[in-house]
Design an enzyme around this catalytic site. Sequence first.
Site, short mmCIF file in Angstrom:
data_model
loop_
_atom_site.label_atom_id
_atom_site.label_comp_id
_atom_site.label_asym_id
_atom_site.label_seq_id
_atom_site.Cartn_x
_atom_site.Cartn_y
_atom_site.Cartn_z
N CYS A 7 18.63 -16.02 26.53
CA CYS A 7 17.93 -15.30 27.60
C CYS A 7 18.30 -15.82 29.00
CB CYS A 7 16.43 -15.40 27.32
SG CYS A 7 15.56 -13.93 27.76
N HIS A 28 15.70 -13.96 22.07
CA HIS A 28 15.02 -15.04 22.78
C HIS A 28 14.23 -15.92 21.82
CE1 HIS A 28 10.79 -13.26 23.82
NE2 HIS A 28 10.96 -13.40 22.54
#
Lengths: 413, 236
Positions: free
Chosen positions: B93, B190
Amino acid sequence: MEDKKLPLRAAIAAGVSRTAAALSRATGRGDGSVIGGKLGMMIDPDLLAHLAAGRRIALVSGTNGKTTTTRFTAAALGVLGEVATNSFGANMPTGHTSALARAGSTPFAVLEVDEHWMPKVIAATSPVVIALLNLSRDQLDRAKEVAMIAQLWRDTVAQYPNLHIVANADDPMIVYAAAASQNVTWFAAGQRWRDDAHVCPACGSHIWRETDGDYWACPTGDLIRPTPQWTIDDSAVIDPDGRRHELKLQLPGRVNVGNAATALAVAHWFGVDPADGAPRLSEVASVAGRYAQVDRKGRTIRLLLAKNPASWLEAFDMAEDAPTLLAINARDPDGYDTSWLFDVDFSPLHARRVLITGERAYDLAVRLQVNGVQFEHVANFWRAVEAVPPGRLEVIANYSAFQDIRAELDRVV
Amino acid sequence: MSSSALQIVWVYPDLLSTYGDRGNMLILAHRARARGIPAETVEVFANDSLPDGDIYLLGGGEDGPQALAAQRLIADGGLHRAVDRRAVVFAVCAGYQLLGSSFFAKGAKCEGLGLLDLYSDRGETRAVGELAGVVDPELGLPTLTGFENHGGRTHLGPGAKPLAQVKVGIGNDNQTEGAWLGTVLGTYCHGPALSRNPALADLLLSWATGEDRLPELDETWTSKLRTERLTANGLA
Ligand SMILES: [Zn+2]
C-alpha cells in the site's frame, strides 16, 4: 407523547415512526429502532430537531464504549427525571428520531452518536453536554481515518463555545478535538490500545509517554495531557472534590469503570450528585445484549461484543477463564476487511479452550495459528454450546456475528 | 542471512502501520521458526536508523505519515544499502508507493525512494475491496488474493515487472497489480497480505535465506482460507 406540541407534519411523522417501530419489533425483524426513524425522516426531515426541542440533551460518541456509557448516563440522569435514550445502539439520526418519538416528552435525553454524524446531530439537537470517549481504528474498509475524525470534531467543537464537553484526557486524539473548546471537563479512563496515537495530531511529532504512568505530551508542547478532574481507582470513581464513589457494577472490566466515571461526569453537569448517580449504575445488567448472561442447555453463556482491536483487548480483560467461543463475520456493519485480526494479540487465550465460528472463521484460524493459540472450528453457535461441558461459556463476537448469536438466544437484551 | 538468526525488520511502525500490517512480520517469523530457522523481529521507529537485516517490511499509512516516512528513509539511506546487498524488501500500500520515484500525499507530489521503476498518482475513485490476480509466472506462485484500500494509481516503467495481472479489483490500474524486481516486491494487497498468500511468504523467506526448498508446513487452514476467498471471488 404529546403530539399536540409538534407542528402537524412532525406530529404525523412521529406517529408513523412509532407505528413502524412497533411493527418491526412484532414481526421479529429488528429492535425497531432504525426502521421507525427512516419512515419518520422521510415525512419530515426536521423531525429530529422538533423532537429534540425543549429537552436537555447529552450526546455520547467515540469508537468504543458509547453504547454502555449512554446507558450509564441515562441511568444516572434518572435521578432527575425521565430520560429518553437510544439504548439499542441505533446511533444515526434515524435512530435518534425513533428514540425520541418513542419516549414521548421527557425533560432529558441521552443519545449515542456515530462518530461521523456528530456535527449534524449537534446542530439538530443543541445538546447541553457532549461526551467524547476515544478514537481508534474501526470499520476498516470505509471509515474516515482516525486523524480525520479528530479534526472533524475539533472544527465542530470550535463552533459551539457554550457547549460543555466531557472528554478523555488519556487519548491524545480526543484531547486534540476537545481542546478547541474552553469549556471542558476532563476524565481519565485509561487507554489500553495506543497504536493509533503515536503521532501528535497537531504537529506530527512523536508523542512521549511516561513508562509507569499515564502522563503523555507532545515534545513540542502543543498538546499535553490535561489534568483530569474525574479519575478511577480499582472499582471506584474519584470526583472533582476528591470524593470516592465505590461502584458495584454488574458489567465486567476496568473499561466499564471508566465508562461509569464518564457517565457520572456528564450527569454531574446536569446537577446529579455522583453519590446519588453511582448506585443507579449497578442496576445495569446488560446493554443491548452485551454482557448478557443466558442459561441454555446447562451452560451459562455470556455475550461480549468486540468490534475492533481496542475492544478485543478489553474483552479479553473481561472474559473469565472458561471455554471461549470467538465468532467473526465480515458483513457491511463489520467492514469487509478482516486485516484487523492481526492487530489483536490473542495470546491471553493461550491457556483456554478456544472454539471459533462465523463466516470468516478461516481468517481467524490462520491468525490464531500464527499466534500459537490452539483452537477448534465449529459450524455454528449451537455446536459450540454442545461441545463444551456444562458451566460457563464466554462468547466474544464482532458486530454481525454478535447479532446472529443474540437472535439465536431470542434477542436477549 | 547476515547473522545467526533471520532478521525481520518492520520499518517505521509508528508511521506506516494501518490495518494488520504487523501480520506480515508475524507470519514470516512464524513460518521461519516452524521450519527450525531462528528468526528475530525488530521494530524500528522513524527516529532511529535502520539496522542491518534480511527482510524489510513497509506497511500502509495515511498521507502525512507516508510523506514523512519517505523523507526519513531517503535521509537514512539504510534501505538503499540493504537493496544493494540483496536484502528482501516487501512493501504494501503506502509503503509500496514510496518505493517508486514519486507519489502523491496531501495533494502534493512527493519524492520516493526510487527502488522500483514506477510512480503513483491519484485515481478518480478509491479502490476498496477484494483484489486478486494471476502472478507473474517467473515467480511460480498461485493466484494472489487480498484486500485493497487505497486512492492511488501506480504506473510501472520498463524496469519493474508487474506482480500480477488483475482478475478482481483495481491494483495498480485495473490491469496489473503490484511490482517486483530482484528482491524488492510491492503490492496493494494491504495489511496481512501474506496470511492469504503463504507461498508468497515462502518466496520471501527463500530469497532471504538462499534456501530454495523450504520444508512444507501444515497448510490446512491457509488452504481453507484461500479456497473460501477465491470461491467468493469466482476464481476457484
Ligand atoms: Zn505536537
